[in-house]
Design a protein around this motif. Sequence first.
Motif, mmCIF file in Angstrom:
data_model
loop_
_atom_site.group_PDB
_atom_site.id
_atom_site.type_symbol
_atom_site.label_atom_id
_atom_site.label_comp_id
_atom_site.label_asym_id
_atom_site.label_seq_id
_atom_site.Cartn_x
_atom_site.Cartn_y
_atom_site.Cartn_z
ATOM 1 N N ALA A 219 32.922 8.138 -3.534
ATOM 2 C CA ALA A 219 32.854 9.554 -3.153
ATOM 3 C C ALA A 219 31.588 10.235 -3.652
ATOM 4 O O ALA A 219 31.073 11.151 -3.009
ATOM 5 N N GLY A 220 31.074 9.821 -4.817
ATOM 6 C CA GLY A 220 29.922 10.505 -5.386
ATOM 7 C C GLY A 220 29.528 9.904 -6.715
ATOM 8 O O GLY A 220 29.517 8.683 -6.895
ATOM 9 N N ARG A 221 29.242 10.767 -7.704
ATOM 10 C CA ARG A 221 28.805 10.289 -9.018
ATOM 11 C C ARG A 221 29.852 10.642 -10.073
ATOM 12 O O ARG A 221 29.918 11.777 -10.548
ATOM 13 N N PRO A 222 30.707 9.693 -10.446
ATOM 14 C CA PRO A 222 31.691 9.968 -11.496
ATOM 15 C C PRO A 222 31.068 9.811 -12.889
ATOM 16 O O PRO A 222 30.198 8.961 -13.097
ATOM 17 N N TYR A 223 31.515 10.615 -13.830
ATOM 18 C CA TYR A 223 31.051 10.516 -15.210
ATOM 19 C C TYR A 223 32.129 11.096 -16.129
ATOM 20 O O TYR A 223 33.115 11.640 -15.670
ATOM 21 N N ARG A 224 31.928 10.924 -17.428
ATOM 22 C CA ARG A 224 32.952 11.270 -18.423
ATOM 23 C C ARG A 224 34.292 10.626 -18.041
ATOM 24 O O ARG A 224 35.336 11.275 -18.014
ATOM 25 N N ILE A 225 34.220 9.343 -17.743
ATOM 26 C CA ILE A 225 35.423 8.617 -17.318
ATOM 27 C C ILE A 225 36.306 8.342 -18.534
ATOM 28 O O ILE A 225 35.841 7.849 -19.563
ATOM 29 N N SER A 226 37.584 8.669 -18.399
ATOM 30 C CA SER A 226 38.547 8.458 -19.483
ATOM 31 C C SER A 226 39.748 7.714 -18.931
ATOM 32 O O SER A 226 40.315 8.106 -17.903
ATOM 33 N N VAL A 227 40.138 6.633 -19.604
ATOM 34 C CA VAL A 227 41.312 5.855 -19.210
ATOM 35 C C VAL A 227 42.253 5.768 -20.403
ATOM 36 O O VAL A 227 41.848 5.366 -21.496
ATOM 37 N N GLY B 38 55.529 13.320 -11.588
ATOM 38 C CA GLY B 38 54.984 12.104 -12.170
ATOM 39 C C GLY B 38 56.117 11.167 -12.525
ATOM 40 O O GLY B 38 57.241 11.583 -12.766
ATOM 41 N N SER B 39 55.843 9.865 -12.567
ATOM 42 C CA SER B 39 56.897 8.899 -12.850
ATOM 43 C C SER B 39 56.421 7.892 -13.881
ATOM 44 O O SER B 39 55.242 7.833 -14.236
ATOM 45 N N ASP B 40 57.365 7.078 -14.334
ATOM 46 C CA ASP B 40 57.040 6.024 -15.297
ATOM 47 C C ASP B 40 56.515 4.772 -14.617
ATOM 48 O O ASP B 40 56.265 3.766 -15.266
ATOM 49 N N GLU B 41 56.338 4.830 -13.301
ATOM 50 C CA GLU B 41 55.937 3.648 -12.543
ATOM 51 C C GLU B 41 54.503 3.239 -12.835
ATOM 52 O O GLU B 41 54.128 2.085 -12.672
ATOM 53 N N TYR B 42 53.687 4.200 -13.282
ATOM 54 C CA TYR B 42 52.265 3.929 -13.445
ATOM 55 C C TYR B 42 51.890 3.903 -14.925
ATOM 56 O O TYR B 42 52.366 4.717 -15.719
ATOM 57 N N ALA B 43 51.027 2.949 -15.284
ATOM 58 C CA ALA B 43 50.776 2.651 -16.692
ATOM 59 C C ALA B 43 49.540 3.335 -17.263
ATOM 60 O O ALA B 43 49.389 3.394 -18.475
ATOM 61 N N TYR B 44 48.646 3.837 -16.389
ATOM 62 C CA TYR B 44 47.375 4.367 -16.885
ATOM 63 C C TYR B 44 47.101 5.779 -16.351
ATOM 64 O O TYR B 44 47.437 6.096 -15.207
ATOM 65 N N GLU B 45 46.485 6.580 -17.189
ATOM 66 C CA GLU B 45 45.961 7.880 -16.780
ATOM 67 C C GLU B 45 44.449 7.747 -16.669
ATOM 68 O O GLU B 45 43.788 7.315 -17.620
ATOM 69 N N VAL B 46 43.917 8.106 -15.497
ATOM 70 C CA VAL B 46 42.469 8.046 -15.266
ATOM 71 C C VAL B 46 41.965 9.459 -15.008
ATOM 72 O O VAL B 46 42.530 10.189 -14.184
ATOM 73 N N GLN B 47 40.925 9.855 -15.722
ATOM 74 C CA GLN B 47 40.310 11.161 -15.526
ATOM 75 C C GLN B 47 38.793 10.999 -15.484
ATOM 76 O O GLN B 47 38.227 10.167 -16.213
ATOM 77 N N PHE B 48 38.143 11.772 -14.642
ATOM 78 C CA PHE B 48 36.690 11.791 -14.646
ATOM 79 C C PHE B 48 36.187 13.051 -13.954
ATOM 80 O O PHE B 48 36.911 13.684 -13.169
ATOM 81 N N LEU B 49 34.955 13.427 -14.275
ATOM 82 C CA LEU B 49 34.249 14.470 -13.543
ATOM 83 C C LEU B 49 33.478 13.793 -12.421
ATOM 84 O O LEU B 49 33.031 12.652 -12.548
ATOM 85 N N LEU B 50 33.316 14.506 -11.315
ATOM 86 C CA LEU B 50 32.704 13.913 -10.130
ATOM 87 C C LEU B 50 31.814 14.930 -9.441
ATOM 88 O O LEU B 50 32.250 16.033 -9.118
ATOM 89 N N ASP B 51 30.554 14.551 -9.205
ATOM 90 C CA ASP B 51 29.657 15.340 -8.363
ATOM 91 C C ASP B 51 29.696 14.745 -6.964
ATOM 92 O O ASP B 51 29.285 13.584 -6.766
ATOM 93 N N ALA B 52 30.222 15.516 -6.018
ATOM 94 C CA ALA B 52 30.386 14.974 -4.669
ATOM 95 C C ALA B 52 30.596 16.106 -3.674
ATOM 96 O O ALA B 52 31.069 17.192 -4.045
#
Length: 537
Positions: free
Chosen positions: A298-306, A233-247
């Motif tokens: 891709a499918g149905r994302p939920y519990r999205i966290s940024v 991982g690097s400092d180049e990116y400013a956001y962490e994105v996480q989610f659950l996905l049904d796909a």
Amino acid sequence: MLDSLDAAAVRRWCASGLAALKRHQGEIDQLNVYPVPDGDTGTNLVLTLTSAQQALSMDLDTLPDSGPTAHGHALRLMAQGALLGARGNSGVILSQILRGFADAVAVMPVVRGRGLTVALRSATTAAYAAVGQPVEGTLLTVVAAAAAAAEGADSDDLPAVARLAARSAAEALSRTPEQLPALARAGVVDAGGKGLCVLLDALVEVLTGETASGLAPAPRTARPAAAVARETGSDEYAYEVQFLLDAPADAVAVLRRTLATLGDSLVVVGDGREPDATWNVHVHVNDVGAAIEAGVAAGRPYRISVTRFADQPEPPPVPVEAGRAAVVVATGEGIAELFASEGATVVPGNPSIGELLEAVRGTGAARVVVLPNNPNTGAVASAAAREAHRHGIKVSVVPTRSPVQALAALAVRDGTRRFEDDVIAMAEAAGACRYAEVCHASRDALTVAGPCHPGDVLALVEGEVHLIGADLIDTCAAVVDQMLGGGGEMVTLLAGVDAPPGLTDAVRAHVERRWPFVEVHAYPGGQPFYPLLVGVE
């Protein structure tokens, strides 16, 4: 000689593989990159497969009315047991290899050579998917070589395909030092890969009734090691994105490729259910919208966290959020007492996924932070966190690699902050704490600091050998000097169970003379193997 893999053969393979791993346990434990006395890959693989064997023994004859075949059901029991009992990175990856293997053959009426080929490819895919930063020259390389060899055979002769896969895995293992310079310097092959070769040889024995002829040969240290590019991982990116996905899996394959072009630290792990699995997606990006849109495609994302990594103004104080806890992995009575005094739930060192999950659920909290305190426990903690999410518990893992980093993280915990902000603050505090370990060399080896011999004193900083000495106190003082040379205001010393009397007093006195403005805290840690652990903040 068996021409197909049935349920009885699966159970014999598990039992035979476990027995073989136990025979080679000490040998695999010795395949350390560093000549320190705490190598435990062999032990972790034995414990992981022991859990698989227990799952099989508890359910010998039960078969669902519909779904997998008898051999598929046995393999799924084996994989589930391995998952819950997995210890260390190699144990976690092995559990995913077994899961991929089981998913591929669960509905095959008969498993012959081509069925084994499909299973090995599925196992390889699951193993790579479980690792956020795949590195060649490891267990991943070995399982991939076995799958490729089976595909090249293009045969339904099960024993012949198994023999070829095992032989190719052993050959790939012998080449791992050419792919990882650290293995070449230590003169060893990859420990997890060696364990997989043991299991593949056990499968050959079960199918043919013949004793496997030799495991992986010694590393080819005469050839120069090739440089490898490591993904980080690097400092180049400013956001962490996480989610659950049904796909479905094919859509997730496209998602992986899309997210890989958007950022780094990409992890996509599924639960193996068909046809529409549930996936846990994690990535660091700058374009949050594009990452989420890829999930929608891709499918149905939920519990999205940024989460935004950059510093933000402190939010106004809010009441302490109920149902929050910390779970810490600790080895050593003194260290455990320190963490308990900070209000953390303490789990003994080298836990399984099931043990960590039990500790998380035992807190009764809805939000839990886990501090693994060892690089080899990080994968176990992440897997336990994923399992906890299934029970409605939000778990964040702060990737501490030493108890001194966990102490720094717990010191900044603040229940008036949002849980996510508190986790970020703890991670920043842990990352700002440099750590060192001092121990005695367990064997002859060539390190980046030069050659060492049994009994030499080794000082490892951030996991790399920096100093080799003859006197314990002098080496401890020297490594503290080296660390403080890069800056620092506070030093934490944890004395091991075998530390000589007065060790921390001598180091404290040295710091007070050389670095009069540095604060020193010393505690009896009671950890094995390492007479002294050092943290510099």
